[in-house]
Structures are given as C-alpha cells and as structure tokens.
Design an enzyme around this catalytic site. Structure first.
Site, short mmCIF file in Angstrom:
data_model
loop_
_atom_site.label_atom_id
_atom_site.label_comp_id
_atom_site.label_asym_id
_atom_site.label_seq_id
_atom_site.Cartn_x
_atom_site.Cartn_y
_atom_site.Cartn_z
N THR A 123 0.95 -1.44 -0.11
CA THR A 123 0.11 -0.02 0.04
C THR A 123 0.87 1.11 0.03
O THR A 123 1.84 1.36 0.44
CB THR A 123 -1.11 -0.07 1.24
N ASP A 124 0.14 2.41 -0.52
CA ASP A 124 1.15 3.79 -0.55
C ASP A 124 1.12 4.24 0.96
O ASP A 124 2.09 4.99 1.07
CB ASP A 124 0.23 4.71 -1.21
N GLU A 125 0.62 3.63 1.92
CA GLU A 125 0.59 4.14 3.16
C GLU A 125 1.89 3.89 3.91
O GLU A 125 2.13 4.39 4.90
CB GLU A 125 -0.66 3.45 4.16
N TYR A 147 -1.32 -0.36 11.18
CA TYR A 147 -1.55 -1.13 9.88
C TYR A 147 -0.54 -0.75 8.89
O TYR A 147 0.07 -1.70 8.38
CB TYR A 147 -2.94 -0.52 9.18
N LYS A 151 2.15 -3.52 7.38
CA LYS A 151 2.71 -3.59 5.71
C LYS A 151 4.14 -3.25 5.49
O LYS A 151 4.30 -3.89 4.78
CB LYS A 151 1.56 -2.80 5.02
#
Ligand code: NAD
Length: 334
Positions: A123-125, A147, A151
């Site tokens: 993810t971009d997060e 989260y 990741k």
C-alpha cells in the site's frame, strides 16, 4: 495460482477477473483461494468452487497447512491482510500477526516448496504522509499507523527473501481502491450505505485529508501485469487515479444522493491521521505500460449504483463487524 485473501474486496475482484478470462494467457489458470474468512471476507464475493476454483478456509500463519497446500502452485498473489487503519488503532496485534508473521510464513513455505513467483500486494500508506510532491519506490518507509507499519515490515521481509533466498518476488504499492464488494467500513461504502439507510455520514476532522483513488479493476490489472512482466525484486507504485480531499469526496457522494451538507457529522480526527498520500507511478507506466482505464467520474456513480442494487450483499455484513473496532466505525480513508 494461490490467491491469499481472495474472499476480500480486492483479492476477490482479482479472482473473478481471472476466472472470467480477462487476463490473456491465463484463461485456463487454476486458482486456489486461501482465506481465513475474518469479518472482512465472505464467500458471497466468489463464484462457487468448480474445475478452475478451489476454496480453502485457512490462515496464512499456518505453516503446516501451507506446506501441504503450496506444492503444485506456480505463483502466489498475496492479498490477505488485516486492512483497516481504525481497527489497527483499536488493537494492533492481529495486524502484526497476519500482516507480518503471516507474510513471513508464506514466504518461508514458498521457498521450501519451490513456488516460482510471489506478488506481494502492499500500500501507499507505507511511505507515510507526504505534504508535498510524491513518493517514489525509493522513498523512505515512514509508516504512521500500526496498519501501515505492519505492511512496511512485510515489504522488508519480502525484500529479504528475494535477496537472501533468491525467491522471485515483486511488491505493488497502490493508492486507495474503490469499487463493488468493498466491506462497508471503508469510507466510500461506509458513506454510501449510511446514505442509503437515511443516516448521516461521519467526516473526520477538517476533512482536508488528501487521498488518491483508483478503481479496483485497475489495481487488479496492475497486479496481473506485475505478475507477468515485473522485474524480480522490484517494487511498483500503482496510481494515476483521482486525488481528492475527503471533503470533496463527501461532496461528490452527497451529490449522488441529492443530499446536502446537513447529512455530514463532523467527528474527532483519527490519531496519527496522515494528511496526504501521493505516489509517483512512473515506473509501472514506463516499464510495464500501465494506465488506469476507469475514470473516477464513471467509476464512482457505478459503484454507488452497485451498492443500491446489492443490498443483499452488504446488509448481512453490517452485523458481523465484531472485533476491536466499534461495529460501524466512523472511518474514512485507509
Ligand atoms: P479486505 O480486508 O477486504 O480483505 C482481506 C482478506 O484477507 C479477507 O478476505 C480476510 O478474510 C483475509 N484474511 C485476513 N487475515 C487472514 C489470515 N490470517 N489468513 C488468511 N486470510 C486472511 O482487504 P482489501 O481491501 O481487499 O485489501 C487487500 C490487500 O490490498 C491488503 O493486503 C491491503 O493491504 C492491500 N491494499 C488495499 C488497499 C485498499 O484501498 N483497500 C489499497 C492498497 C493496498
């Protein structure tokens, strides 16, 4: 192919696309879906098992199960995760267990059983908040939510298994997805289902958080492209959609229902809420020729229509959101 998390939002879209023959050269691919069916997974996302689809209910942390299951599979596409930021604030242990230990267990078993390709869906997060400019694949990982941190940790373990054990791996880091079959805790289906039920929508803080939106079908095409033609060991950002503040997104959704701003409840901001994610997605465009195909102006109304027409899909899910977060969290993007 083994697809983990294939009964969730994005994984099931990928499986349905594969089974529908939408990826050239994979029309005959046989698919095993491995999914624990947490609150976020539902078999109503998948067609019934048949000659090309086998469903196995199980945990990616289960080493014994994976060692039995993996032989005979050529590729693993790894979607399974605890995926909701608000839940990771309320209780982060399942995030570390599934996203970190689960990914590690899968990688270890892939090496031991000789799986030849492993695509890790990230993810971009992981890049954290970007006030200006955009994150490239070489930007530092500065995750801010449990989260995102789980990741990012998984991404690093994937990298290590490529470098140390020579496993063919690639990582995709995609912007926010939207589309049909998204669990009604994420902002678009949360707001749409609230509006369909005649309820107000909860908007975090000043609503000026900026997110980029990509249709799930475009994300899945990108994953397939990376599986087929990605460079071993490479990371690919996936974006090119529409950048919007949560206020603007809310305005568009209200517009779909002819509703006014009086339907918005302003709620206390999420702790550690990233202001902006922005990806530089040149690599996947120049190396693999990826372009998004579904403009937001078309994808958003189609998605709203899908939720209007498929109450029998989402209504039963409202009651099953048990766990650390409240049943219907006030939960924008993530
Ligand atoms: P989702 O929550 O809808 O689905 C996750 C699936 O994983 C569920 O079916 C769940 O039952 C399964 N699962 C959870 N723990 C498991 C375990 N221990 N073993 C086996 N299965 C397990 O999530 P999603 O939105 O479809 O996201 C899929 C992937 O894409 C995730 O890895 C997520 O980090 C990533 N991603 C999501 C977005 C987005 O906007 N939704 C954006 C970028 C990346």
């Amino acid at each position: 192919m083994l697809i983990t998390g294939g009964a969730g939002f994005i994984g099931s879209h990928y499986v349905r696309s594969l089974l529908a023959g939408r990826y050239r050269g994979y029309e005959d691919a046989r698919v095993t879906v491995l999914d624990k069916l947490t609150y976020a997974g539902t078999l109503t996302n998948l067609p019934p098992s048949g000659p090309r689809l086998a469903f196995v209910r199980g945990d990616i942390c289960d080493h014994g199960l994976l060692m039995d299951l993996l032989p005979g599979h050529d590729a693993v596409v790894h979607f399974a995760a605890e995926s909701h930021v608000d839940r990771s604030i309320a209780g982060s242990a399942p995030f570390v267990t599934t996203n970190v230990t689960g990914t590690h267990t899968l990688l270890d078993c892939c090496v031991r059983t000789g799986v030849s390709r492993f695509v890790h869906v990230s993810t971009d997060e992981v890049y954290g908040s970007v006030e200006q400019g955009s994150s490239s694949e070489d930007s530092p990982l500065e995750p801010n939510s449990p989260y995102a941190a789980s990741k990012a940790a998984a991404d690093l373990i994937v990298r290590a298994f490529h470098r140390t054990h020579g496993l063919w791996t690639t990582i995709t880091r995609c912007a926010n997805n939207y589309g049909p079959h998204q669990f009604p805790e994420k902002v678009i289906p949360l707001f749409v289902t609230h509006l369909l039920e005649g309820r107000n929508v909860p908007l975090y803080g000043d609503g000026m958080h900026m997110r980029e939106w990509l249709h799930v079908d475009d994300h899945c095409r990108a994953v397939q492209l990376v599986l087929e033609s990605g460079r071993a060991g490479a990371v690919y950002n996936v974006a090119g959609g529409t950048e919007l503040t949560n206020r603007d997104l809310t305005r568009l959704l209200l517009g779909e229902f002819g509703a006014g701003w009086d339907r918005v409840d302003h709620v206390t901001d999420r702790p550690g809420h990233d202001r902006r994610y922005a990806l530089n997605a040149e690599r996947i465009r120049t190396e693999l020729g990826f372009e998004p195909g579904i403009p937001f102006e078309r994808g958003l109304p189609e998605t709203v229509r899908w939720y209007r027409d498929n109450r029998d899909w989402w209504e039963p899910l409202l009651g099953r959101a048990a766990g650390p977060a409240p049943a219907r969290p006030a939960a924008p993007a993530g």
